[in-house]
Design an enzyme around this catalytic site. Sequence first.
Site, mmCIF file in Angstrom:
data_model
loop_
_atom_site.group_PDB
_atom_site.id
_atom_site.type_symbol
_atom_site.label_atom_id
_atom_site.label_comp_id
_atom_site.label_asym_id
_atom_site.label_seq_id
_atom_site.Cartn_x
_atom_site.Cartn_y
_atom_site.Cartn_z
ATOM 1 N N VAL A 507 -9.126 19.467 45.568
ATOM 2 C CA VAL A 507 -7.864 19.652 44.872
ATOM 3 C C VAL A 507 -8.128 19.673 43.372
ATOM 4 O O VAL A 507 -8.805 18.798 42.845
ATOM 5 C CB VAL A 507 -6.881 18.525 45.214
ATOM 6 C CG1 VAL A 507 -5.540 18.790 44.554
ATOM 7 C CG2 VAL A 507 -6.708 18.399 46.708
ATOM 8 N N LYS A 525 -4.903 23.227 45.939
ATOM 9 C CA LYS A 525 -5.763 22.715 47.014
ATOM 10 C C LYS A 525 -6.549 23.880 47.598
ATOM 11 O O LYS A 525 -5.978 24.782 48.220
ATOM 12 C CB LYS A 525 -4.905 22.070 48.091
ATOM 13 C CG LYS A 525 -5.692 21.589 49.277
ATOM 14 C CD LYS A 525 -4.803 20.810 50.203
ATOM 15 C CE LYS A 525 -5.528 20.483 51.490
ATOM 16 N NZ LYS A 525 -4.643 19.842 52.444
ATOM 17 N N ASP A 630 -1.772 11.789 59.591
ATOM 18 C CA ASP A 630 -2.814 11.324 58.672
ATOM 19 C C ASP A 630 -2.207 10.571 57.495
ATOM 20 O O ASP A 630 -2.518 10.828 56.337
ATOM 21 C CB ASP A 630 -3.653 12.513 58.180
ATOM 22 C CG ASP A 630 -4.993 12.065 57.606
ATOM 23 O OD1 ASP A 630 -5.377 10.894 57.829
ATOM 24 O OD2 ASP A 630 -5.648 12.876 56.921
#
Length: 809
Positions: A507, A525, A630
């Site tokens: 990123v 990103k 996540d």
Amino acid sequence: MGKLDSLTWLTVETNRLSGAFPSSVYNLSSLVLLGLGDNQFSGTLPPNFGFFFPNLHNLSLYRNKFYGPIPSSIANASSLQVIQMDANAFSGVVPSTFGTLKNLTYLLLWENQLEARNDDDWSFIKTLANCTHLQVLELQTNRLGGVLPVAVSNLSKGIRRLTLRGNLISGNIPRGIGDLVSLTFLTLGNNLINGTIPRTIGKLHNLGVLDLGNNQLSGQIPSSIFNLTRMYHFSIDMNQLQGALSPSFGNLQNLQKVYLFANNFSGTIPKELFSISVLTLLSMSQNSLTGALPTKIHQLKSINMMDISENELYGEIPSTMGNCELLVFIDMHGNNFQGKIPQSFDKLRGLEILDLSRNNLSGNIPDFLQEFRYINYLNLSFNNLDGETPKGGIFRNASAVSLLGNPKLCGGNLQLHLHPCSGGESKRPHRRAALFIAVITIPSVALCIAVVILICIIFLRCSKRKSSPPLVHSNEMLPRVTYYELFKATDGFSPRNLIGFGSFGSVYKGKMDPTGPTRKPVAVKVINLGQHGASKSFMRECEALRSIRHRNLLKILTSCSSVDSHGNDFKALVFEFMQNGSLEQWLHPGENENCEKHLGLAQRLNIAVDVALAISYLYCHSSRPIVHCDLKPSNVLLDDEMTAHVSDFGLARFLPDSGDSKKLTSFSAFKGSIGYVAPEYGMGCNASIEGDVYSFGILLLEMATGRRPTDVLFVGDLTLHKYVQMAFPDRVLDIVDPSLLREGTERNIAHGTSPESMNEYLVKEEARLACLASMLTLGLTCSKDSPKERIQMEAVVKEMTAITEVFSC
Ligand SMILES: *[C@@H]1O[C@H](CO)[C@@H](O)[C@H](O)[C@H]1NC(C)=O
Ligand SMILES: *[C@@H]1O[C@H](CO)[C@@H](O)[C@H](O)[C@H]1NC(C)=O
Ligand SMILES: *[C@@H]1O[C@H](CO)[C@@H](O)[C@H](O)[C@H]1NC(C)=O
Ligand SMILES: *[C@@H]1O[C@H](CO)[C@@H](O)[C@H](O)[C@H]1NC(C)=O
Ligand SMILES: *[C@@H]1O[C@H](CO)[C@@H](O)[C@H](O)[C@H]1NC(C)=O
Ligand SMILES: *[C@@H]1O[C@H](CO)[C@@H](O)[C@H](O)[C@H]1NC(C)=O
């Protein structure tokens, strides 16, 4: 439902509801917002429609199957600000009563069957002049005929978008259009408009998109157009415009797409047109342009598609063109280029379509063409090429290659039916071979073209969906970013701008061109496509992000799918930049360079509420349930006001539309993050909301204790969960983050110790400890080993909100 007489907000958008307009809704006179958009409702609206909704601000009926006239009583709903009736089958004339809606800002009527035949039918434009707040008027793709009234110039000075593309409008473009100085988006293409382009258009200095293509415009491009320096999309194709192309094109340094094809332009191509480094598409075919191609062509760093076919260009193809490494599509057929195919073309690794047919090119077919991985159409026919034809790569596929009419070519694969190289070379290609090739190639080329068109349509659609402003469904053409722009924005992906590694890439912080569409800093990103599964993860993230929008989710601005300067695939997502980094950096400041960071208890609670809201939105309120999979502190980003935004959807999963969330298709390659991933995932269980609840629990425990689940302390059977449980409830003070306790003492010292404030302090201190204990309790319930014992997501939000409220009282 008709009895809910205090209901103010009703939206059932994006479902599969059908039938007539629900009659019970006519009872809901207190409605402020009514959203029926994107369903399959049908039928007509009653003549007295507007009388039912005196308080309505926002009416959204878009993308249904309503038909019949738009009732003029709609204006009796006199508070209306936003009207979205696009993509239906409404017919008849546009009611002139819209003009009485004093607060009207958005009027979207595009893609219907609305008609106009004469000036009377256009009188709605005159009355809309009274709507001084009007910002958007979309009428494209209807059946509005007749002449566009001059009164268009009296529309609100704040109007930003005016779309009239795809109607039957004739007559001239009114000169007064130049008075609408706020316009950023003006489309008049696909009509029957004649006359010249008025000079006054040059006054629209905010214009980003100007579309006049496919009309009957004549005369020259007025020089005032070159004042429109913000323009990024310019189409005037398929008209009868003439004259030379002006060197002033060089003023338009934001142009990304230029459509000039099928006019009568003559003279040479000005080299200034080739100085526009953000240009991605240039189509100038079917004109009478002459002279050589300027060698400055290498300045077109972003160019993807270039079509200069069917002109009268000549001279050699400049070797500098090989530096336009992002070229995907080159069509130069039907000119008089001579000399060799430049060796520098070997850098065009992303090329998919190359048509150099009907020129006067000589020399060999370069060998590197057989190494191009993406090329699927190569037409070199009717030139003067000679020598042996390569056999590999695309040359293996006779239906993708056309070499007709080059009598001196030989060899190659048998299917190409060229004569062998050694021995007596006949001067003509075999008639039957030529016929054979023609018969098998034409259908496949048609297919190629169809595919290219399809891809273009998909691209346009994608950018449409992405950019709709809140609460307004619109068809904006947001500029897509190119590889080159991102390259510039990040100083060539300089390590100085590297701000982190996501699960599937790096990123970068970036600053887009200040004159371009995005001025704020962004986070870019870049997906590491070398990594197994990365491409899938990119798709998944795109798909997840496209369907969601929430204050506590990281907002995507745009994406880029292209090839990089080495011709490799390049994919990137562009997000809002989060000034305050990640929660990770704040919770563990000692390990990061900035030791100043400290999060107080109140801030931690607010962040936890934000995260809970985001996760519950994903699961409960987005159009299809999504589980994040996540969740961890490094994926929780903080903006300049310390509001949390959940990011990184690379592992996100859509749950099936119906049925039990646990019956998911299995995914073996699942990777969460160690410590935060629910134990059942390790045993081959499927993604589920309970998994996100677990990760949230761990996050809470980490925020309260300041210890990561992967802390060195936790060896053997001891986990963060057990560690907290063992200390609970008597030794809570021993395990909470010491910096949270220090916070209290410091404040005490700072405030001095007068008796009142001491007393106050003790009360506050008690509240703090109670609050920490509640936070830990919730964390423990969320992170139970068995998914069944965990608390439900909705309850988590309630609990979290309650804890915060108690604390702040
Ligand atoms: C509308 O409201 C009236 C009374 O306020 C009620 O009698 C009627 O049933 C309602 N209509 C619908 C369709 O719900
Ligand atoms: C605008 O409103 C005024 C007063 O409300 C009215 O007199 C006038 O006719 C309206 N103008 C148009 C063009 O409708
Ligand atoms: C535009 O508005 C002005 C002033 O309100 C008026 O004089 C003029 O006639 C209007 N023009 C048209 C074409 O309606
Ligand atoms: C084609 O190119 C050759 C040189 O390569 C030149 O002699 C010839 O005149 C050209 N033919 C045409 C029609 O321009
Ligand atoms: C040959 O080219 C055609 C057209 O581009 C394509 O559809 C086909 O898949 C190709 N065949 C092979 C074996 O690559
Ligand atoms: C190749 O180009 C020639 C001349 O432009 C054209 O006639 C032919 O149809 C093209 N071949 C294919 C397969 O498209």
